[in-house]
Design an enzyme around this catalytic site. Sequence first.
Site, PDB file in Angstrom:
ATOM      1  N   HIS A   1      59.700  10.219 -10.742  1.00  0.00           N
ATOM      2  CA  HIS A   1      58.451  10.225  -9.831  1.00  0.00           C
ATOM      3  C   HIS A   1      57.189  10.712 -10.816  1.00  0.00           C
ATOM      4  CE1 HIS A   1      55.970  10.932  -6.239  1.00  0.00           C
ATOM      5  NE2 HIS A   1      55.522  11.868  -7.051  1.00  0.00           N
ATOM      6  N   GLU A   2      57.539  11.717 -11.486  1.00  0.00           N
ATOM      7  CA  GLU A   2      56.208  12.406 -12.327  1.00  0.00           C
ATOM      8  C   GLU A   2      56.004  11.445 -13.598  1.00  0.00           C
ATOM      9  OE1 GLU A   2      54.997  14.619 -10.844  1.00  0.00           O
ATOM     10  OE2 GLU A   2      56.622  15.065  -9.548  1.00  0.00           O
TER      11      GLU A   2
ATOM     12  N   MET B   1      54.654  18.373 -11.583  1.00  0.00           N
ATOM     13  CA  MET B   1      53.127  17.834 -11.712  1.00  0.00           C
ATOM     14  C   MET B   1      52.877  16.953 -13.000  1.00  0.00           C
ATOM     15  SD  MET B   1      50.363  18.050 -10.700  1.00  0.00           S
ATOM     16  CE  MET B   1      48.996  17.009 -11.262  1.00  0.00           C
TER      17      MET B   1
ATOM     18  N   GLY C   1      57.184  20.742  -6.641  1.00  0.00           N
ATOM     19  CA  GLY C   1      58.348  20.352  -7.402  1.00  0.00           C
ATOM     20  C   GLY C   1      58.030  20.092  -8.881  1.00  0.00           C
TER      21      GLY C   1
END
Length: 879
Positions: free
Chosen positions: A299-300, A265, A263
């Site tokens: 999230h990242e 990084m 998805g």
Amino acid sequence: AEPVRLKDYKAPDYLIDAVDLDVKLHATATRIVSRLSIRPNPHGRRDAALVLDGDGLNARRITLDGEAIDLDKALLSPDQLTLAAPPQRPFALEIETEIDPSANTRLMGLYRSGSAYCTQCEPEGFRRITYFLDRPDVLSVYTVRIEADRSEAPLLLSNGNLIEAGDLEGGKRHYAVWRDPFPKPSYLFALVGGDLGSVHDEFITKSGRKVALGIHVEHGKEPHAAYAMDALKRSMAWDETAFGREYDLDVFNIVAVSDFNMGAMENKGLNIFNDKYVLASPATATDADYAHIEAVIAHEYFHNWTGNRITCRDWFQLCLKEGLTVFRDHEFSSDMRSRAVHRIADVRALRAAQFPEDAGPLAHNVRPETYHEINNFYTATIYEKGAEVIRMLKVLIGEAAFARGMNLYFDRYDGTAATIEDFISCFAEAANRDLTAFSRWYHQSGTPLVEANGAYDAAARTFTLEFRQFSKPTPGQDHKEPFVIPIALGLVGRDGDLPLKVGAQNGASALEISRAVFELSAPSRKITFLDVPSRPVPSLLRGFSAPVRLDYPASEADLITLIAHDSDSFNRWQAAQTYASRLLLRSVANIRAGGEARHDQGFIDALGVVLNKSSDPAYTAQMITLPSEADIARDMGEDVDPDAIHAARDALRQAIGKSLAAGLLSAYARHAENGPYSPDAEAAGRRALRNAALDLYCAGEPVEGARLAARQFEAADTMTNEIAALGALAQRAGSLREGALDTFYRRHAAEALVIDKWFALQAMIPETDTLERIQKLMRHAAFSLQNPNRVRSLIGAFATGNQTRFNAPDGSGYDFVAGVVLDLDQKNPQVAARLLAAFKSWRSLEAKRRGLAEAALRRIAAEGALSADVKDIVERSLG
Ligand code: HT7
Ligand code: ZN
């Protein structure tokens, strides 16, 4: 090969304090000069050899403190560079390598996506760029100089802050120097060079520092990055208020590429994304896509603290950063959207992806103890179950102690590479509680089964609940210690929740409890509630307070009571799912015995009531959505016949659609678009209910339904409504479906991400000629086995989203996927191995399919030249 084992962990013998990289980008011959400042680790072994990792490398020159090393004497191979007797003092090692990014089809290390250069180093990609101590406990400060032709790569990015840039050769070439002051492991290194369109903004942190934000996308797609930018700014603000975490560099860049294995990084200061999780416009992205973009951007970004500032000591600790960061992104999305609806969606996802993993041959601990191929451990268990474990911890110790524990963790471990034990110790200290037994969630795999029974004593006015936990053996774990299972509960009466009075044991006086969480930490335990006026209906595992399977013999009438009166929104939904699931399991048994599907008007009427009084459309959409075919297969557990499941579910959808046709039509009309498009949760919820109603209506009234769907398809100006209508039309074979598919393709041919939806939708048609259709689509100009998004949308959707055709009774689905896995393994083993994991539930199939699936797996295992990735999955699947 021998597995890597947690118990063999040893601190590195050498540390690398600083890395200076000089990268001259070239399509087929990129030169990298790496200057490493190395010193012996005071905690390592003295006089040990220095063994640097490589993967397919070839050093052209090596110097030690400026002196050339004879390449023949250095123990040099594509996979290793060894200095047998390095100096036992600080020294500088300089290594020059040359690599071919255009030939890198694994998309690990430095590769090309379109004309751009980009990197992916987690977990072991840095060793494909230069020789290094490529392990997460070696933290270095990186300075990176990138040089390239200006015409090919006007944009040059790396981690940290830009400290210098300039022209070379009269402007034909140029360079940029980036410095990241935060020591980091090699897996967080990143570099991008390319000709991309940029969107800029800024964020002022809570202490007043200005951060320049950039999102870089394919030229022309800049407007499609606006939502991602908005989500980024909201994530930055939320992390400050919810966790007290402030961003720490002057710049934060995101680059979107179309060739990406996963998805996104979290590289320090330079996140690289699959463009699927950046690009959105109302006409190209669904509401679900918007929600995913928001979640992945968050999230990242959140990894900056949970993963980057505090990283993992070794890859066994992967859940330390992934479980925690998923927990954080779930909290963020719950705050941004409806917490109740979000919880249902998260649990649906957990049950769909993680429960089968835990129940099959690929089951592993949240904190594994061995691995052959670390790439195969980026799993739902590490991510989703890892997040659930942290959620349970919060339920057990309470919000205040949890917040203290998090702050302790950030203070104590900032700048280090930590372990799960380090993490848990912070909460034990903050809550002043021994968490040894709780930690079993990290060390034991498998989903526990909790059996509950209730007994009402009318004379004594007491209600006693008895709980028992059971854990089946999982690979390598025959016996398990009891888990500590927090069971949030309530007792529901005719007028809603009853006050809970618990009789404490040992004659102590009755205790009134408000936050009703029962801790099941033994194999079995009882609890008695006092002053209960009439037989209550227990509402157990509220909010899905633990990742377990619950079995309580509620009657159908009890379930209807919970659907109507439970104050816990999750359990109202769960009661409807349980009712449907029981009904469907009975139908499946009937169908397999040559009979018909079962109907239950009581259930349909209960759904009708929910539909009519709908005050929260997003929640109602979840309530009227039946368990999926995979959910039913999982509830069966063994001897699974996907055709019977499909027939049973289809029959129930038809019965609901027919019986509630008027109510569905009215919900459809009431929730029409009522203003300009907004991706917010409220507007998305209205669309969700409208489209769920359309779907059921089409099942019950196929002719009228198709007409309505066709009208929606023609008029749709949002992808959510367009793809929902196309999905409804795709339910029935014929010219209407084929015409709509052609129109959709013509409308969106230029948008690869939209064509992925077109591939996926066709791959999931539950008809006998679907495999033929897929084989034809694989020859379509828009398809490429080289691109992970295309593979996932066509082949992945078939293997995981088309239960009846993947599990075709003649084994053709298994053979097809096995063939693709073998082809793909030559190009991109990581994606091939993920596709192969679709076989994870093969042992629960009925005998004939089980035999055919096993034969397909054995054919793969018999191939001579398998990658480590595919070999690992196939061996564990058969093991
Ligand atoms: N930490 C990342 C995990 C990852 C990855 C990403 C892209 C390509 C290959 C990868 N291998 C591992 C993504 C994340 O969890 O945030
Ligand atoms: Zn992550």
